[in-house]
Scaffold this active site. Structure first.
Site, mmCIF file in Angstrom:
data_model
loop_
_atom_site.group_PDB
_atom_site.id
_atom_site.type_symbol
_atom_site.label_atom_id
_atom_site.label_comp_id
_atom_site.label_asym_id
_atom_site.label_seq_id
_atom_site.Cartn_x
_atom_site.Cartn_y
_atom_site.Cartn_z
ATOM 1 N N HIS A 31 -33.315 -18.268 10.936
ATOM 2 C CA HIS A 31 -33.335 -19.508 10.163
ATOM 3 C C HIS A 31 -33.188 -19.238 8.673
ATOM 4 C CE1 HIS A 31 -33.885 -22.085 13.522
ATOM 5 N NE2 HIS A 31 -34.891 -21.370 13.965
ATOM 6 N N CYS A 42 -19.435 -22.714 -5.809
ATOM 7 C CA CYS A 42 -18.631 -21.502 -6.026
ATOM 8 C C CYS A 42 -19.093 -20.331 -5.163
ATOM 9 C CB CYS A 42 -18.621 -21.112 -7.502
ATOM 10 S SG CYS A 42 -20.182 -20.426 -8.095
ATOM 11 N N CYS A 66 -20.955 -22.937 -12.571
ATOM 12 C CA CYS A 66 -20.162 -24.126 -12.228
ATOM 13 C C CYS A 66 -21.018 -25.398 -12.152
ATOM 14 C CB CYS A 66 -19.417 -23.900 -10.917
ATOM 15 S SG CYS A 66 -20.471 -24.055 -9.465
ATOM 16 N N ASN A 127 -48.124 -15.094 24.400
ATOM 17 C CA ASN A 127 -48.035 -16.469 23.925
ATOM 18 C C ASN A 127 -49.279 -17.245 24.336
ATOM 19 O OD1 ASN A 127 -46.201 -18.036 22.448
ATOM 20 N ND2 ASN A 127 -45.515 -19.138 24.250
HETATM 21 ZN ZN LIG Z 1 -21.494 -22.175 -8.800
#
Ligand SMILES: [Zn+2]
Length: 182
Positions: A31, A42, A66, A127
């Site tokens: 995950h 970017c 960016c 478990n």
């Molecule tokens: Zn960026």
């Protein structure tokens, strides 16, 4: 907590959240993780701690290049799994033993992974409850230890003769955590 399996299982890989004492190469965080982040525009990589610092002061982390949103490399529901996950699925047909701890085995692809080892391979489930294929399609070599997980793991460690090593490791990790709080 899981260094205790290493002496017996040199090809061990752990599939789950980060565990103290486990090198990154031996861990597949299916995950994803907060350790790193990526600009959604970017694709530049950033250290996770930078993103975390922004989030903690209620700011949306932005890419300095960016201005795109920078997202931690965790997998949100509906997103594809990280490359690293697919890279290591080949572990399963080669495994000599499979240990499964603390899971509902309800979410794919994890539920199926428990069936991805050869039928002759012993599977150990530690478990609280009996879950997944262990309940509805048990194999003859399955071993199931239900109930309190901490006690079950301590018992396994004891049977392996690694109690002292585990206690040392837990002490070291506790010291690290205490150091971080200061
Ligand atoms: Zn960026």
């Amino acid at each position: 907590m899981a260094r205790w399996v290493r002496p017996a299982l040199c090809a061990l890989r752990l599939w789950g959240p980060a565990v103290a004492g486990i090198p990154a190469s031996k861990l597949v965080e299916a995950h994803g993780s907060f350790a790193s982040a990526t600009c959604t525009v970017c694709r530049r990589p950033f250290p996770g701690k930078d993103v975390w610092a922004e989030v903690m002061v209620d700011r949306i982390p932005r890419c300095p290049v960016c201005t795109g949103i920078v997202k931690p490399d965790i997998v949100f529901f509906g997103e594809t799994l990280p490359q690293r996950f697919l890279l290591h699925v080949v572990d399963f047909p080669m495994a000599d033993v499979l240990l499964i701890l603390g899971t509902s085995l309800e979410v794919e692809p994890f539920a199926s992974l428990s069936e991805a080892v050869r039928s002759s391979v012993p599977r150990l489930l530690i478990n609280r409850d009996l879950v997944g294929p262990f309940a509805w399609r048990p194999r003859s070599r399955d071993v199931v230890q239900l109930g309190d997980m901490v006690h079950s793991v301590e018992r396994l460690v004891e049977l392996l003769g690694w109690t002292e090593e585990l206690q040392d490791l837990m002490r070291q990790e506790a010291e690290k955590l205490n150091g971080r709080d200061r």
